[in-house]
Scaffold this motif. Sequence first.
Motif, PDB file in Angstrom:
ATOM      1  N   HIS A 566      41.604 -92.423 137.361  1.00 43.05           N
ATOM      2  CA  HIS A 566      41.874 -92.706 135.967  1.00 43.05           C
ATOM      3  C   HIS A 566      43.471 -92.652 135.929  1.00 43.05           C
ATOM      4  O   HIS A 566      44.325 -91.570 136.406  1.00 43.05           O
ATOM      5  N   SER A 567      44.331 -93.308 135.195  1.00 42.58           N
ATOM      6  CA  SER A 567      45.708 -93.828 135.291  1.00 42.58           C
ATOM      7  C   SER A 567      46.259 -92.181 134.690  1.00 42.58           C
ATOM      8  O   SER A 567      47.231 -91.820 135.021  1.00 42.58           O
ATOM      9  N   ARG A 568      45.677 -91.623 133.607  1.00 42.40           N
ATOM     10  CA  ARG A 568      46.106 -90.272 132.884  1.00 42.40           C
ATOM     11  C   ARG A 568      46.030 -89.259 133.916  1.00 42.40           C
ATOM     12  O   ARG A 568      46.899 -88.394 134.087  1.00 42.40           O
ATOM     13  N   LYS A 571      48.926 -89.404 136.364  1.00 40.30           N
ATOM     14  CA  LYS A 571      50.220 -88.852 135.820  1.00 40.30           C
ATOM     15  C   LYS A 571      49.994 -87.333 135.727  1.00 40.30           C
ATOM     16  O   LYS A 571      50.865 -86.809 135.975  1.00 40.30           O
ATOM     17  N   ALA A 572      48.770 -87.099 134.876  1.00 44.77           N
ATOM     18  CA  ALA A 572      48.963 -85.568 134.341  1.00 44.77           C
ATOM     19  C   ALA A 572      48.445 -84.656 135.436  1.00 44.77           C
ATOM     20  O   ALA A 572      48.846 -83.370 135.408  1.00 44.77           O
ATOM     21  N   SER A 616      40.580 -81.024 132.484  1.00 47.67           N
ATOM     22  CA  SER A 616      41.131 -82.140 133.476  1.00 47.67           C
ATOM     23  C   SER A 616      42.100 -81.513 134.552  1.00 47.67           C
ATOM     24  O   SER A 616      41.988 -81.674 135.829  1.00 47.67           O
TER      25      SER A 616
END
Length: 633
Positions: A566-568, A571-572, A616
């Motif tokens: 997942h792109s988020r 990054k995170a 997450s």
Amino acid sequence: GGVITEQGKICRLPVLWSIKIMSITGLLSRQLWLRHFRRCYHGAGCYGYCPNKGLISGNTALTVGGDVLANRIRAPNLWQLVQAYREHGHHMASLDPLATPTLNRGALVDPNEFGLDPTKKYDISGLVYGLGKTEATVEEIIAYLERTFCGTTAVEVSHIPDEVEREWFIQKYELAMQNQISSQRQLHIAKLMHKAETFDLFLAKKKPTLKRYGGEGAESMMAFVDELYNNAGRAGVTDVLIGMPHRGRINLLTLALQVPAIALLHKINGWSEFSESESCNGDVLTHLTNSIDIEVEGHPLHITMTPNPSHLEAVVPVVLGKTRAKQMYHKTGNYGDGVEDVNKVLCLQIHGDAAFSAQGVIMETLAMANLPHFTVGGSVHLVINNQLGFTTPAEQGRSSQYCSDVVKMIGCPVIHVNGDYPEDAMKACNVAMDYRNKFGKDVLVDLICFRKRGHNEGDDPSFTQPGMYRAVNAHPGTPAFYTSNHLEPTLATELEDTIADYKQQLNKDLDAADSYQPPVRMLQNKWTGIEPAPPTITNWDTGCTIELMKFVGGKSVQIPEGKTIHSRLMKAHVQDRTESVAKGTSLNWATAEALAIGTLLCQGIVVSMFKVGFYSANIFVTICDNYIVGVLI
């Protein structure tokens, strides 16, 4: 799943996710990568998920054959009558040893409504299993169904979702209920139950203020547990772990776990259960435990009753966890090779009726009963059903008809047994054990009995339950009821002599209780060589090199080549951790956890992980195309 270490070590984590370490030198091929890492968390082949050779849902080996189906089609009304008894018979069964009036919440079966010819002999092949012949009249069939499903035992199986399991269970139950018990086995049962009652009566007389939570009224549990040992040994089980609350516990300890009566009397007199050489704090009488080794027809069997950490059902997750640990230790069940015939470590959970339907820990552990990495391959549940919770009657303590109804959430079969009939309890035990061994799922026996005295022998239950206790006081007691109705008169003298000798021995034990010296119990057998921690403060060097931490931190967010996340998260989670680890500053809590776990694994130290409510930042697994492709610690 796995991790990569600097040393190229192979390390295993026997917990929620299997950890297999892959060498950074690339010695493992891409095929091995796929084999070790592309395993579904719930899929066969994943560590901790290895079903035994028992029936897999959909196996046609035990499905109903064409001839049986044809016979059911030829006699649909008779088949409906049989099914009606199987489904509703428990509402009409004689399950209460007190025979107190109860509210009938179910439909009764009227055979006259099924349009059957009373003069005809019906082909019963595949319709009923225990009648011993292939043809029978309606009268014979009804008598058999009444005896099997509406007598002193009854079953509930219609909630089992798998048709094959239902058919198997009914067949096994019907055949087991026709079995006869030998006269010597009957004598053995009678001795066990009379000894249990004699011990309770002895304590009631000699220690009238003792809170002992006696088993009077539920002595049939002795027959159940004794038969469970026999079945387990014959089936190839090597370990039995028992978790139970206080009711009847000291009876089982003395008669089923070989705790000498003198040891319990020593504890009752105020002494510690531990030897003088052991620096241990004692526990209350009804939390005591023991481990023994016995032989069943030449097969060794290790039996352990776990300490109860608190009250009532608090022991359930404890005994389940210990069972799972032993299965991992012995490499059996879901941690075996998949070719064994039986899970060799058995969990027996003994419950009280009120707590079983009331305490949330029951529902919580049942919800995980069939989950990979939590299942123990099926527990056998025995409910000691006093029909009373302290002073609360069943109809005021729950909304369901039976205390066992909670297990229907997992499709668990239920056998109800009248507690005055220990032979029925033994037959139910054998059915339950065979089901557990075959399907690796939970099964419950509801032993409906009564509580002879107050909750802890210190209160008078007739104040709050006068009607029930008029029936209790009129009851001769389960051992006497069984002996007078089932034991051959020629064996009565031997039984009387056994009980007389037991009473004499109890009096001798009481006289010698204060001078009794408990044997050393802690850190024995397999625990030999382990020493208690010294009563001093010690300092440990728990540090590791910066290079190792950076290595572990990088590998904890390494994504397999060709996969996307997942792109988020990229990054995170991935980028932020990579940057913070490279700088060596601004590490968040989740990164610190990953570094701690990863560096321990690099040292070959096993780490058990369980955390409820992952965020997450705590991700240890990457998901791609709906399957797990790697554990990223």
